[in-house]
Design a protein around this motif. Structure first.
Motif, mmCIF file in Angstrom:
data_model
loop_
_atom_site.group_PDB
_atom_site.id
_atom_site.type_symbol
_atom_site.label_atom_id
_atom_site.label_comp_id
_atom_site.label_asym_id
_atom_site.label_seq_id
_atom_site.Cartn_x
_atom_site.Cartn_y
_atom_site.Cartn_z
ATOM 1 N N PRO A 119 -6.584 2.233 -7.800
ATOM 2 C CA PRO A 119 -7.067 2.991 -8.965
ATOM 3 C C PRO A 119 -5.991 3.891 -9.587
ATOM 4 C CG PRO A 119 -8.694 3.030 -7.212
ATOM 5 C CD PRO A 119 -7.487 2.368 -6.634
ATOM 6 N N ILE A 120 -5.308 4.691 -8.758
ATOM 7 C CA ILE A 120 -4.303 5.584 -9.354
ATOM 8 C C ILE A 120 -3.142 4.749 -9.908
ATOM 9 C CG2 ILE A 120 -3.114 6.025 -7.135
ATOM 10 C CD1 ILE A 120 -3.460 8.488 -10.085
ATOM 11 N N GLY A 121 -2.807 3.652 -9.212
ATOM 12 C CA GLY A 121 -1.719 2.800 -9.693
ATOM 13 C C GLY A 121 -2.047 2.177 -11.042
ATOM 14 N N ALA A 138 -13.354 9.931 -3.267
ATOM 15 C CA ALA A 138 -12.406 10.007 -2.143
ATOM 16 C C ALA A 138 -11.219 10.920 -2.439
ATOM 17 C CB ALA A 138 -11.884 8.604 -1.824
ATOM 18 N N CYS A 139 -10.971 11.187 -3.697
ATOM 19 C CA CYS A 139 -9.723 11.868 -4.070
ATOM 20 C C CYS A 139 -9.726 13.334 -3.619
ATOM 21 C CB CYS A 139 -9.519 11.789 -5.581
ATOM 22 S SG CYS A 139 -8.019 12.632 -6.101
ATOM 23 N N PRO A 140 -8.734 13.743 -2.837
ATOM 24 C CA PRO A 140 -8.726 15.121 -2.321
ATOM 25 C C PRO A 140 -8.409 16.167 -3.375
ATOM 26 C CG PRO A 140 -6.727 13.989 -1.678
ATOM 27 C CD PRO A 140 -7.600 12.962 -2.334
ATOM 28 N N VAL A 141 -7.934 15.737 -4.552
ATOM 29 C CA VAL A 141 -7.706 16.716 -5.622
ATOM 30 C C VAL A 141 -8.649 16.439 -6.803
ATOM 31 C CG1 VAL A 141 -5.373 17.409 -5.011
ATOM 32 C CG2 VAL A 141 -5.688 15.370 -6.360
ATOM 33 N N ASP A 142 -9.681 15.660 -6.526
ATOM 34 C CA ASP A 142 -10.778 15.443 -7.472
ATOM 35 C C ASP A 142 -10.302 14.983 -8.855
ATOM 36 O OD1 ASP A 142 -13.428 15.317 -8.153
ATOM 37 O OD2 ASP A 142 -13.551 17.402 -8.815
ATOM 38 N N ILE A 143 -9.451 13.974 -8.850
ATOM 39 C CA ILE A 143 -9.021 13.398 -10.132
ATOM 40 C C ILE A 143 -10.129 12.480 -10.633
ATOM 41 C CG2 ILE A 143 -7.322 11.882 -11.244
ATOM 42 C CD1 ILE A 143 -5.297 12.826 -9.158
ATOM 43 N N ASP A 144 -10.452 12.589 -11.904
ATOM 44 C CA ASP A 144 -11.518 11.761 -12.472
ATOM 45 C C ASP A 144 -10.934 10.384 -12.815
ATOM 46 O OD1 ASP A 144 -13.673 10.648 -13.673
ATOM 47 O OD2 ASP A 144 -14.160 12.400 -14.910
ATOM 48 N N LEU A 145 -10.735 9.583 -11.783
ATOM 49 C CA LEU A 145 -10.074 8.287 -11.983
ATOM 50 C C LEU A 145 -10.863 7.339 -12.878
ATOM 51 C CD1 LEU A 145 -8.644 8.076 -8.409
ATOM 52 C CD2 LEU A 145 -7.267 7.812 -10.465
ATOM 53 N N PRO A 146 -12.204 7.238 -12.734
ATOM 54 C CA PRO A 146 -12.919 6.335 -13.655
ATOM 55 C C PRO A 146 -12.690 6.705 -15.121
ATOM 56 C CG PRO A 146 -14.333 6.930 -11.816
ATOM 57 C CD PRO A 146 -13.101 7.776 -11.693
ATOM 58 N N TYR A 159 -1.862 15.023 -11.181
ATOM 59 C CA TYR A 159 -2.315 15.871 -10.078
ATOM 60 C C TYR A 159 -2.209 15.130 -8.734
ATOM 61 C CZ TYR A 159 -4.831 18.412 -13.847
ATOM 62 O OH TYR A 159 -5.184 19.081 -14.990
ATOM 63 N N CYS A 160 -2.004 13.830 -8.804
ATOM 64 C CA CYS A 160 -2.056 12.975 -7.612
ATOM 65 C C CYS A 160 -1.056 13.423 -6.546
ATOM 66 C CB CYS A 160 -1.751 11.529 -8.025
ATOM 67 S SG CYS A 160 -1.643 10.400 -6.632
ATOM 68 N N ILE A 161 -1.500 13.422 -5.281
ATOM 69 C CA ILE A 161 -0.607 13.769 -4.171
ATOM 70 C C ILE A 161 -0.314 12.535 -3.305
ATOM 71 C CG2 ILE A 161 -1.214 16.215 -4.153
ATOM 72 C CD1 ILE A 161 -3.095 15.650 -1.787
ATOM 73 N N ARG A 162 -0.558 11.351 -3.841
ATOM 74 C CA ARG A 162 -0.191 10.072 -3.206
ATOM 75 C C ARG A 162 -0.717 9.946 -1.767
ATOM 76 N NH1 ARG A 162 1.143 9.789 -7.887
ATOM 77 N NH2 ARG A 162 3.189 9.305 -8.707
ATOM 78 N N CYS A 163 -2.016 10.177 -1.609
ATOM 79 C CA CYS A 163 -2.585 10.060 -0.265
ATOM 80 C C CYS A 163 -3.081 8.654 0.017
ATOM 81 C CB CYS A 163 -3.720 11.063 -0.098
ATOM 82 S SG CYS A 163 -5.195 10.602 -1.021
ATOM 83 N N GLY A 164 -3.355 7.885 -1.015
ATOM 84 C CA GLY A 164 -3.810 6.510 -0.823
ATOM 85 C C GLY A 164 -5.303 6.372 -0.587
ATOM 86 N N ALA A 165 -6.046 7.485 -0.563
ATOM 87 C CA ALA A 165 -7.481 7.391 -0.247
ATOM 88 C C ALA A 165 -8.238 6.590 -1.298
ATOM 89 C CB ALA A 165 -8.081 8.790 -0.121
ATOM 90 N N CYS A 166 -7.809 6.691 -2.563
ATOM 91 C CA CYS A 166 -8.545 5.953 -3.601
ATOM 92 C C CYS A 166 -8.346 4.446 -3.439
ATOM 93 C CB CYS A 166 -8.149 6.422 -4.999
ATOM 94 S SG CYS A 166 -6.416 6.264 -5.398
ATOM 95 N N LEU A 167 -7.188 4.045 -2.891
ATOM 96 C CA LEU A 167 -6.969 2.615 -2.649
ATOM 97 C C LEU A 167 -7.939 2.120 -1.576
ATOM 98 C CD1 LEU A 167 -4.220 3.622 -3.932
ATOM 99 C CD2 LEU A 167 -3.100 1.896 -2.533
ATOM 100 N N HIS A 195 0.884 -1.172 0.000
ATOM 101 C CA HIS A 195 0.000 0.000 0.000
ATOM 102 C C HIS A 195 0.913 1.210 0.000
ATOM 103 C CE1 HIS A 195 -2.931 2.948 1.446
ATOM 104 N NE2 HIS A 195 -3.898 2.063 1.348
ATOM 105 N N ILE A 196 0.515 2.303 -0.647
ATOM 106 C CA ILE A 196 1.437 3.435 -0.731
ATOM 107 C C ILE A 196 1.550 4.188 0.593
ATOM 108 C CG2 ILE A 196 1.170 3.688 -3.231
ATOM 109 C CD1 ILE A 196 -0.606 6.067 -2.808
ATOM 110 N N ILE A 197 0.594 4.013 1.496
ATOM 111 C CA ILE A 197 0.675 4.673 2.802
ATOM 112 C C ILE A 197 0.973 3.668 3.911
ATOM 113 C CG2 ILE A 197 -0.654 5.997 4.531
ATOM 114 C CD1 ILE A 197 0.072 7.641 2.091
#
Ligand code: SF4
Length: 695
Positions: free
Chosen positions: A350-352, A380-388, A321-329, A168-170
């Motif tokens: 998802p980001i991975g 969940a993404c704190p910078v609102d990346i449209d991951l889907p 834009y990702c700040i590697r918070c791990g919330a999307c995981l 996990h990244i965090i």
């Protein structure tokens, strides 16, 4: 990476009962922690949009901001290197490490002798957590040259001892339970088997303390670089990040070139979102702002591209834009079943699944199939990346490496119906679906048939063993289907309410103003006291006259007779009368460090320590007890107010400290006192005296 191998790893993960328990516990705690943390930030949705805009601006003008950052960091005395790829980064690091002053040439008289395991190696590198170093496989490269590398984050240390990669990244050891760690420490460190988490943590503390004190080089990651000031910001909870950036004579900061913000205000905005999203904290225990090397130090920054420019020029640009918070995981229903290792990439979830294809090549395209496209990651993404959206683009073969290969003719031309990474059955399904979706009438008819079919397999999955055919429902039943289709419900809703028009107002579009809660406005002191207590810090109210006497009382109650003291904070004649020995220099055997706090933060209970005479940064880090002396009038509402203080940008290094050192790396169990102090006492001085000590 073929679909078959990915599927095999998926089945292995699902069949691993220990992993499933560990993942469930992680997801539940992280998701709840995040929700609770954002409850204290009523305008978080606006901040999130602002953060998205900040990251978009930086990525749009990346070369300009990089130039500004590099110029400023070099003016500040840091040595900046740019690396195009992993090989270049490793080459630069090897040169720096080999040129570093060796232990034998340094004065280490105050520090204990190294562990037997650490002797006999020429160069010792202490590393704090850095996903970029995982990305370039740095440990392997250093070890191949005979350099000893020790991971110092507890979770990273555990996975390093197991010869694994972080899951996990965090939370690197998210896949393990306490008995796994107990057995590992028994076998590798020779301690009696135990499942007691504080004992396991304390064992790691002892071993790694010697690594910090004897390391030739410290290597860390970077959370943010600040273009305007040339600052690097590193956030950690255990204190290992501070150790590796403060103690060794050489510090190398390894940074993805996209991790910039424009200025310290933007940084404060990001820091209001990152810890809340990552670990459910208002602020991490240690938020370091490094502007210059310390007196005994060389500080290098390595800016890594390694595919980022390619990503920036591709339809996956937003992933930068990702700040590697791990919330999307934590939010992803697929990651919550698989864990990180099933992805076989440094960056899972998802980001991975988006950036792995961009960084590492078309082999990683199938990862994007491991998504239900439910949107939980975007939410969940704190910078609102449209991951889907990005995941569907990867599925459609739009990742930059695939495009490069396609241009070279190495990969067949792709389309949605002939997509790279899609199995033949997926392609067939998409072909049929695209025909059906173009006819609303046909779509409505088939939708009714499909929902009838779905009811047969769920929730009555005992009737038809769907997993045996498809893998769907392998680990859990399909959710119960809604009584009506969305189309039917939409028709009903339209009849009832007509048209709804929403208006969104973004308060950040004008002058940037930090919103302060009413409670903070009413009383900064009471808010500071409340927040400090929540993070396990202790508050003692005092006057200037009583200050030194009260500190002596605390030290005596802890049977401490020697302290590391920042000058001009306490009355040294009173300390002497009380029989206390004072040192103004670091000493690993001293149990208490006393510093002044430049300011306190009412909304987080943090105190700010900056470098200076008497080495307050080390006094607040090495001893087991940190005593900070803070004037009540120096409490500020929030981080954004503190970063505006001239002393913050004028210092070589500054640290916001939010309670004692802590970790949640073993079974997410909160354990206090990892590498930094296990106790933080803030003496809050009331009154109007302009100095803490009588002149
Ligand atoms: S994509 Fe968003 S949620 Fe996922 S790690 Fe990056 S910033 Fe966090």
């Amino acid at each position: 990476m073929s679909h078959t191998k990915f599927r095999e790893r998926i089945r292995t993960s699902l069949a691993n009962a220990t992993l499933q328990i560990a993942l469930d516990a992680n997801a539940e705690r992280r998701v709840n922690g995040r929700i609770n943390a954002f409850a204290s930030l009523p305008d978080w949705q606006e901040r999130r949009q602002q953060a998205h805009a900040v990251r978009a601006e930086v990525i749009d003008h990346l070369e300009e901001y990089l130039e500004q950052f590099v110029n400023k960091a070099e003016q500040n005395g840091m040595i900046v290197h740019r690396a195009n790829d992993a090989a270049e980064a490793i080459k630069i690091i090897l040169e720096i490490v080999k040129d570093s002053p060796q232990r034998s040439q340094r004065n280490t008289k105050d520090f204990p002798a190294p562990l037997p395991a650490l002797r006999g190696k020429d160069i010792l590198v202490a590393k704090s957590k850095s996903m970029v170093s995982e990305e370039i496989n740095l440990n392997h490269a250093l070890e191949a040259k005979g350099i000893r590398v020790v991971e110092t984050d507890l979770g990273e240390y555990i996975v390093q001892l197991r010869n694994e990669r972080p899951a996990h990244i965090i939370t690197p050891a998210v896949h393990l339970r306490r008995n796994d760690v107990g057995q590992l420490f028994h076998e590798k460190l020779g301690i009696p088997y135990t499942e007691d988490i504080p004992t396991l943590t304390n064992t790691a503390r002892k071993v790694l303390r010697e690594v910090f004190l004897t390391a030739d080089v410290g290597i860390s990651g970077v959370n943010f670089g600040v273009a305007e000031t040339g600052t690097i910001c590193i956030v950690t909870n255990e204190g290992n990040g501070r150790m590796v950036t403060t103690l060794p004579p050489v510090h190398i900061a390894l940074m993805g070139m996209e991790r910039l913000v424009r200025d310290l205000n933007d940084l404060a905005l990001m820091l209001s979102l990152l810890p809340r999203s990552a670990t459910g904290q208002k602020l991490s225990v240690y938020t370091q702002l490094l502007h210059r090397p310390l007196d005994h130090q060389q500080r290098h920054i390595i800016l890594l591209d390694n595919g980022r420019t390619r990503l920036r020029n591709s339809p996956l640009r937003e992933s930068l834009y990702c700040i590697r918070c791990g919330a999307c995981l934590n939010a992803c229903p697929v990651f919550r079943e698989l864990g990180g290792h099933a992805y076989n990439s440094v960056y899972p979830g998802p980001i991975g699944s988006v950036i792995s294809a961009g960084f590492f090549g078309s082999d990683f395209v199938p990862l994007a199939q491991a998504s239900s496209l439910c949107g939980a990651c975007k939410e969940a993404c704190p910078v609102d990346i449209d991951l889907p959206k990005l995941l569907t683009r990867v599925r459609a073969g739009l990742s930059p490496v695939v495009n490069d290969q396609r241009r070279r003719g190495a990969v067949a031309t792709l389309s949605v119906n002939n997509g790279n990474g899609l199995s033949w059955i997926s392609k067939l399904f998409l072909t049929i679906y695209s025909r059906v979706a173009r006819s609303p009438r046909l779509f409505a008819v088939l939708q009714r048939f499909a929902s009838l079919g779905a009811r047969l397999v769920s929730p009555f999955s005992d009737w038809i063993p769907l997993p045996a055919f498809t893998g769907w429902g392998y680990s859990k039943d399909l959710p119960r289907f809604a009584g009506k289709t969305f189309r039917d419900r939409w028709k009903d809703l339209s009849k009832q309410v007509g048209t709804y028009t929403g208006i969104h107002v973004n308060r950040y579009t004008g002058t940037r103003v930090e919103k302060i809660s009413d409670a903070v406005t009413v009383s900064l002191v009471s808010s500071f006291a409340e927040e400090l207590t929540k993070v396990s810090g202790k508050l003692i109210h005092t006057s200037t006259n009583e200050l030194t006497g009260k500190v002596v009382d605390l030290l005596k109650s802890c049977e401490i007779n020697k302290i590391h003291l920042e000058p001009n904070v306490l009355d040294e004649s009173v300390l002497e009368q009380a029989g206390l020995t004072v040192s103004h220099a670091p000493d690993a055997s001293i149990r208490a460090g006393v510093t002044k706090a430049i300011c306190g933060l009412a909304d987080t209970g943090s105190v700010l320590i900056v470098d200076g005479e008497g080495e307050p940064l080390q006094a607040s880090l090495l001893p087991e007890i940190h005593i900070a002396v803070l004037r009540a009038s120096d409490i500020l509402p929030s981080l954004v107010n503190a970063v505006a203080l001239p002393i913050v940008r004028d210092s070589k290094a500054a640290a916001f400290i939010t309670g004692p050192s802590r970790t949640g790396d073993i079974e997410m169990s909160h354990t206090i006192g990892v590498h930094g102090p296990g106790e933080v006492h803030v003496f809050l001085v009331h009154g109007t005296a302009s100095t803490l000590v009588d002149d």
